[in-house]
Motif scaffolding. Structure first.
Motif, mmCIF file in Angstrom:
data_model
loop_
_atom_site.group_PDB
_atom_site.id
_atom_site.type_symbol
_atom_site.label_atom_id
_atom_site.label_comp_id
_atom_site.label_asym_id
_atom_site.label_seq_id
_atom_site.Cartn_x
_atom_site.Cartn_y
_atom_site.Cartn_z
ATOM 1 N N GLY A 150 16.509 41.720 11.115
ATOM 2 C CA GLY A 150 16.665 42.252 12.462
ATOM 3 C C GLY A 150 15.464 41.990 13.349
ATOM 4 N N LEU A 151 14.752 40.900 13.104
ATOM 5 C CA LEU A 151 13.562 40.596 13.909
ATOM 6 C C LEU A 151 13.975 40.205 15.320
ATOM 7 N N GLU A 152 13.213 40.698 16.270
ATOM 8 C CA GLU A 152 13.513 40.432 17.672
ATOM 9 C C GLU A 152 12.214 40.332 18.460
ATOM 10 N N LEU A 153 12.134 39.328 19.306
ATOM 11 C CA LEU A 153 11.001 39.177 20.209
ATOM 12 C C LEU A 153 11.270 40.086 21.398
ATOM 13 N N LYS A 154 10.616 41.244 21.416
ATOM 14 C CA LYS A 154 10.872 42.248 22.464
ATOM 15 C C LYS A 154 10.160 41.941 23.769
ATOM 16 N N GLY A 213 14.275 33.285 14.654
ATOM 17 C CA GLY A 213 15.527 33.729 14.056
ATOM 18 C C GLY A 213 15.411 35.204 13.717
ATOM 19 N N SER A 214 16.521 35.825 13.354
ATOM 20 C CA SER A 214 16.507 37.265 13.071
ATOM 21 C C SER A 214 15.836 37.587 11.741
ATOM 22 N N GLU A 215 15.592 36.560 10.898
ATOM 23 C CA GLU A 215 14.948 36.800 9.612
ATOM 24 C C GLU A 215 13.568 36.145 9.491
ATOM 25 N N GLU A 216 13.228 35.280 10.441
ATOM 26 C CA GLU A 216 11.933 34.612 10.380
ATOM 27 C C GLU A 216 11.516 34.121 11.766
ATOM 28 N N ILE A 217 10.256 34.403 12.117
ATOM 29 C CA ILE A 217 9.694 33.936 13.383
ATOM 30 C C ILE A 217 8.347 33.294 13.073
ATOM 31 N N HIS A 218 8.141 32.068 13.573
ATOM 32 C CA HIS A 218 6.870 31.367 13.391
ATOM 33 C C HIS A 218 6.166 31.297 14.740
ATOM 34 N N ILE A 219 4.889 31.675 14.735
ATOM 35 C CA ILE A 219 4.108 31.731 15.967
ATOM 36 C C ILE A 219 2.869 30.863 15.799
ATOM 37 N N ALA A 237 1.918 35.142 28.465
ATOM 38 C CA ALA A 237 1.054 34.024 28.094
ATOM 39 C C ALA A 237 -0.018 34.419 27.083
ATOM 40 N N ARG A 238 -0.316 35.692 26.978
ATOM 41 C CA ARG A 238 -1.423 36.133 26.127
ATOM 42 C C ARG A 238 -0.995 36.872 24.871
ATOM 43 N N GLU A 239 0.077 37.675 24.966
ATOM 44 C CA GLU A 239 0.459 38.474 23.808
ATOM 45 C C GLU A 239 1.973 38.563 23.655
ATOM 46 N N LEU A 240 2.389 38.997 22.454
ATOM 47 C CA LEU A 240 3.812 39.160 22.193
ATOM 48 C C LEU A 240 4.045 40.355 21.287
ATOM 49 N N LEU A 241 5.295 40.812 21.267
ATOM 50 C CA LEU A 241 5.694 41.961 20.468
ATOM 51 C C LEU A 241 6.970 41.607 19.717
ATOM 52 N N ILE A 242 6.941 41.793 18.397
ATOM 53 C CA ILE A 242 8.104 41.570 17.548
ATOM 54 C C ILE A 242 8.463 42.888 16.894
ATOM 55 N N THR A 243 9.761 43.230 16.911
ATOM 56 C CA THR A 243 10.230 44.441 16.254
ATOM 57 C C THR A 243 11.282 44.074 15.213
ATOM 58 N N GLY A 244 11.619 45.018 14.376
ATOM 59 C CA GLY A 244 12.583 44.829 13.303
ATOM 60 C C GLY A 244 11.981 45.383 12.021
ATOM 61 N N THR A 245 12.575 45.063 10.898
ATOM 62 C CA THR A 245 12.017 45.451 9.607
ATOM 63 C C THR A 245 11.238 44.261 9.068
ATOM 64 N N ILE A 246 9.925 44.399 9.024
ATOM 65 C CA ILE A 246 9.040 43.303 8.637
ATOM 66 C C ILE A 246 8.712 43.420 7.162
ATOM 67 N N PHE A 247 9.023 42.340 6.408
ATOM 68 C CA PHE A 247 8.736 42.309 4.977
ATOM 69 C C PHE A 247 7.391 41.665 4.684
ATOM 70 N N SER A 248 7.053 40.613 5.447
ATOM 71 C CA SER A 248 5.792 39.924 5.169
ATOM 72 C C SER A 248 5.285 39.193 6.409
ATOM 73 N N VAL A 249 3.979 38.980 6.416
ATOM 74 C CA VAL A 249 3.311 38.193 7.445
ATOM 75 C C VAL A 249 2.395 37.228 6.709
ATOM 76 N N ASP A 250 2.661 35.928 6.886
ATOM 77 C CA ASP A 250 1.872 34.900 6.219
ATOM 78 C C ASP A 250 1.078 34.116 7.246
ATOM 79 N N LEU A 251 -0.149 33.762 6.873
ATOM 80 C CA LEU A 251 -0.997 32.925 7.718
ATOM 81 C C LEU A 251 -1.165 31.586 7.013
ATOM 82 N N THR A 252 -0.772 30.505 7.699
ATOM 83 C CA THR A 252 -0.924 29.182 7.084
ATOM 84 C C THR A 252 -1.658 28.248 8.018
#
Length: 93
Positions: free
Chosen positions: A70-74, A51-57, A78-93
């Motif tokens: 404004g998150l976007e999967l640019k 979604g534009s406000e949250e992406i789970h990988i 198969a190996r890597e990805l790029l996300i752009t937008g204004t990032i507020f937080s990155v959580d690892l669970t």
């Protein structure tokens, strides 16, 4: 269980011998954040939620949750990805 421990020990020794980061050799996810505008991730296992406000990988044993606006999967392969937008937080669970 013992087989898994032997494999992890082998991967650690291999990383040392070739002077490689252990996370790369073990296939663990590697996350690189550039400021608050760009996130690159290597060794992902796919997108779980988008979604534009949250992406789970999926990172295998970890789930990486990126939150912002404004998150976007640019780009993604198969190996890597790029996300752009204004990032507020990155959580690892």
């Amino acid at each position: 269980m013992e087989r898994k421990q032997r494999r992890e020990g082998f991967l650690e020794r291999t990383a040392e011998v070739f002077d490689l980061p252990g996370d790369v050799v073990a296939g663990l996810p590697r996350v690189e954040l550039t400021g608050s505008r760009e996130l690159r991730m290597e060794n992902h296992r796919g997108i779980l939620a988008y979604g534009s406000e949250e992406i789970h990988i999926s990172g295998g044993k970890l789930i990486v949750k990126v939150r912002g606006t404004g998150l976007e999967l640019k780009a993604m392969n198969a190996r890597e990805l790029l996300i752009t937008g204004t990032i507020f937080s990155v959580d690892l669970t």
